[in-house]
Design a protein around this motif. Structure first.
Motif, PDB file in Angstrom:
ATOM      1  N   THR A  95      33.383  39.763  46.245  1.00  8.63           N
ATOM      2  CA  THR A  95      33.023  40.281  44.972  1.00  8.63           C
ATOM      3  C   THR A  95      33.661  41.006  44.113  1.00  8.63           C
ATOM      4  O   THR A  95      34.046  40.973  42.959  1.00  8.63           O
ATOM      5  CB  THR A  95      31.534  40.741  45.313  1.00  8.63           C
ATOM      6  N   LYS A  96      34.404  42.016  44.993  1.00  2.00           N
ATOM      7  CA  LYS A  96      35.331  42.874  44.387  1.00  2.00           C
ATOM      8  C   LYS A  96      36.665  42.610  43.629  1.00  2.00           C
ATOM      9  O   LYS A  96      36.792  42.616  42.504  1.00  2.00           O
ATOM     10  CB  LYS A  96      35.748  44.034  45.269  1.00  2.00           C
ATOM     11  N   HIS A  99      35.683  40.015  40.538  1.00  2.00           N
ATOM     12  CA  HIS A  99      35.188  40.841  39.473  1.00  2.00           C
ATOM     13  C   HIS A  99      36.528  41.243  38.805  1.00  2.00           C
ATOM     14  O   HIS A  99      36.615  40.995  37.673  1.00  2.00           O
ATOM     15  CB  HIS A  99      34.274  41.911  39.943  1.00  2.00           C
ATOM     16  N   GLU A 100      36.980  41.931  39.804  1.00  2.34           N
ATOM     17  CA  GLU A 100      38.676  42.429  38.975  1.00  2.34           C
ATOM     18  C   GLU A 100      39.568  41.395  38.309  1.00  2.34           C
ATOM     19  O   GLU A 100      39.800  41.807  37.244  1.00  2.34           O
ATOM     20  CB  GLU A 100      39.395  43.288  40.040  1.00  2.34           C
ATOM     21  N   PRO A 134      33.131  35.786  37.640  1.00  2.00           N
ATOM     22  CA  PRO A 134      33.364  36.036  39.223  1.00  2.00           C
ATOM     23  C   PRO A 134      32.292  35.371  39.863  1.00  2.00           C
ATOM     24  O   PRO A 134      31.449  36.079  40.487  1.00  2.00           O
ATOM     25  CB  PRO A 134      33.337  37.469  38.939  1.00  2.00           C
ATOM     26  N   ILE A 139      27.756  38.268  44.219  1.00  2.00           N
ATOM     27  CA  ILE A 139      28.115  38.992  43.070  1.00  2.00           C
ATOM     28  C   ILE A 139      27.013  39.558  42.505  1.00  2.00           C
ATOM     29  O   ILE A 139      25.764  38.785  42.319  1.00  2.00           O
ATOM     30  CB  ILE A 139      29.046  38.173  41.901  1.00  2.00           C
ATOM     31  N   SER A 143      27.905  42.078  36.993  1.00  2.00           N
ATOM     32  CA  SER A 143      29.243  41.727  36.854  1.00  2.00           C
ATOM     33  C   SER A 143      29.630  40.314  36.137  1.00  2.00           C
ATOM     34  O   SER A 143      30.718  40.219  35.212  1.00  2.00           O
ATOM     35  CB  SER A 143      29.714  41.679  38.354  1.00  2.00           C
ATOM     36  N   GLU A 146      29.147  40.934  32.463  1.00  2.00           N
ATOM     37  CA  GLU A 146      30.300  41.755  31.925  1.00  2.00           C
ATOM     38  C   GLU A 146      31.310  40.863  31.653  1.00  2.00           C
ATOM     39  O   GLU A 146      31.992  40.923  30.347  1.00  2.00           O
ATOM     40  CB  GLU A 146      30.697  42.962  32.869  1.00  2.00           C
TER      41      GLU A 146
END
Lengths: 381, 381
Positions: A95-96, A99-100, A134, A139, A143, A146
């Motif tokens: 997920t991280k 997202h990034e 993402p 997630i 996120s 966004e």
């Protein structure tokens, strides 16, 4: 209007340099590997499918470099491309990371498009894009939203591409309702694209190269995902959601009357939907990537006949092929399906253009629309 | 000719009494179970699919009794039915059981047809049949050929019905070559019918009743099996093999140009076949069980265009829809898809007849052919 005659490719992929670097670092699928060919030359190969035969496929500059995309466009008379990251997108990331990377790749893609050339004599760019959200298991909705907001704030990004897994339970998952809602309100288009096909065991034991998973598995995956979306009521809850299906909707058009009949005869679902299943097909957008004029003509028939299947409709006569053509959009699937031997024009592209030109009962205006005019309207270029 | 206006149903199933008894004795799938309904009445239910929702489906006399079949035919204006055992045939039996039961059921079916009524004013029977061969894992070729000979010796049996598993490795298995050869030489028709669908995991976690496996899984199974047959060269080796595909060939017509393109672009298979993949579709027979006129018209286009795809062909113009209609045959899928509430005419049958009547550019003669004339010719009734 001059813009009506522009050719717009809505199905054309890339791996942005940041994404290609990631694939080169990986040891698991998807990955880019370097191997030495029989002639001693080194080459990079892309491995994205499980049990992929022949050690993946050659992956050259056409996947990554903008100049190669523009050269391909010029060679094939394509004025504008709406580029999208090729599968499998961010599906394999945490997920991280997802997202990034989504936010970074959306910025990269905005830059890729906005710093590129414009169409001579117009204010239109030559490159627009579908961004990424993402959409991976676990997630947060925050996120996802966004990334939707980021995409909708870009003047070059016209929608987003996604696969069929959703956040782990497919696209018929109610957890996605806030996402459909946000996408719908932003007027963005979702380009729904396959990656997983259907389980490998169905292909049997013969070596048929990539043919079965690509020719059948990919369109079947899209068909199943879209049918599940329809059955879950997503298109009833979000009637203005713009879905663009890859490969002309796969097998969904041909199976749609059978689908309607099966729904009608099943006590579990017979009363669930607002309309006959065939109505929803007329709300979709389909690329024109199915390689044959008979297929394209049929698909336009299926889009057009949806007027008869709205609950309460008094239409007896199905809409004309011309009406259906208005929701179909030219695509190439570049840089996939390169010719086996080098040639200036790619057969896969020529076939799809020929198919459009040869559809029975499509007028010149219909054909121009499918080649570009419809995309210019849909994406408000 | 009067016979041109007869209606012939080529896709209509039964469980012969001997087969129904077997299903009643079984504790594993497939089986017929008896349960007590909420109203206290006992009813039999058929459970043939893995993880079948709602404890299977009601199975009444329409599955077994000849009078019910004839009543159904009369109610729907059907003059002749070519009946076939419903799935899953003998697939679940040992080689010994399958061998014995195939021969017994072929005799039963011959008797079922030959002792039934004739079509008034003609020498034709009202009932003909597709027999069974014991096509299960580890069966001997000798046993398969014995059943083919038995079928070809019957004046009522016009071919055989089979699923897609072959003798365990699918229909693209060279072990079946002697069987294709014998069937082909006997001038019998293979009615290729799905049962397994595609793996359950693709349908997701929602309760959509039988819709996804029936509406999508069944036609996808037929599509995959036929594509594998084509890729394995069976239709090159046995060009006069008569294959009749259930459900209008599933998704194969719509995916056929994509299939041809994928073959063309894959080094493993690009040079394997004698013709473009689309050529082989024109060698198939397809039932007209797809519930929509646009689907039927398109399928006839795909059959007709095969003239362009024979290697060396100089045809530029595809054959007309009329030409394609000559290989399409009306079917009902009786006794499956009964109406949810009782009604004299079954909606599923009415839809398929309406679909034939409403195909654009089919002449009256084309429609009569699809409804019956084509079957009369194909099966030499």
């Amino acid at each position: 209007m001059a813009s009506k005659r522009l050719v717009v490719d809505v199905h054309t992929h890339l791996y942005l340099p940041r994404y290609a670097s990631l694939l080169r670092k990986r040891t698991d699928l998807p990955k880019i590997i370097t191997r030495t060919r029989d002639d001693g030359q080194k080459e990079e190969r892309l491995v994205i499918l499980k049990d992929e035969p022949s050690g993946g496929r050659p992956v050259g500059p056409s996947y990554v470099e903008r100049d190669e995309k523009l050269r391909f466009m010029k060679n094939h008379g394509i004025d504008i491309s709406i580029v999208s990251t090729a599968n499998p997108w961010l599906d394999f990331l945490s997920t991280k990371e997802a997202h990034e990377l989504a936010l970074q790749l959306n910025d990269d893609l905005d830059e890729y498009c906005s710093s590129g050339p414009t169409v001579p004599g117009t204010s239109m760019r030559q490159l627009y894009g579908f961004g990424l959200i993402p959409i991976v298991p676990n997630i947060s909705t925050k996120s996802l939203l966004e990334a939707v907001r980021q995409i909708s704030a870009s003047s070059c990004l016209k929608g987003l591409i996604m696969g069929t897994r959703g956040v782990g339970n497919g696209l018929d998952d109610e957890a996605l309702d806030p996402v459909w809602s946000a996408i719908s309100e932003a007027g963005l288009t979702v380009f729904l694209h396959p990656h997983y096909g259907i389980p490998q065991e169905t292909w049997g034991g013969k070596n048929n190269g990539h043919v079965l998973p690509l020719a059948l598995g990919f369109p079947m995956e899209t068909t199943i995902a879209t049918t599940r979306l329809i059955l879950s009521g997503v298109l009833d809850r979000f009637p203005s959601l713009r879905l663009l299906l890859a490969h002309s909707g796969g097998a969904l058009p041909q199976l749609s009357s059978r689908l309607a009949s099966c729904i009608d005869h099943d006590p579990i679902v017979a009363s669930r939907l607002k309309h006959d299943a065939r109505f929803y097909l007329g709300k979709l957008y389909l690329d024109a990537v199915c390689y044959g004029p008979e297929e394209l003509g049929f698909v336009s028939d299926v889009l057009a006949r949806s007027n008869r299947y709205e609950t309460g409709s008094k239409n007896i006569v199905p809409g004309s092929r011309s009406v259906g053509s208005g929701r179909m959009l030219f695509g190439t699937d570049h840089p996939f399906f390169p010719p086996l031997s080098s040639s200036e024009k790619w057969k896969s592209v020529v076939e799809n253009l020929d198919a459009i030109n040869n559809v029975q009962d499509w007028t010149k205006a219909d054909k121009d629309g499918v080649k570009g005019g419809n995309a210019i309207s849909l994406f408000n270029l």
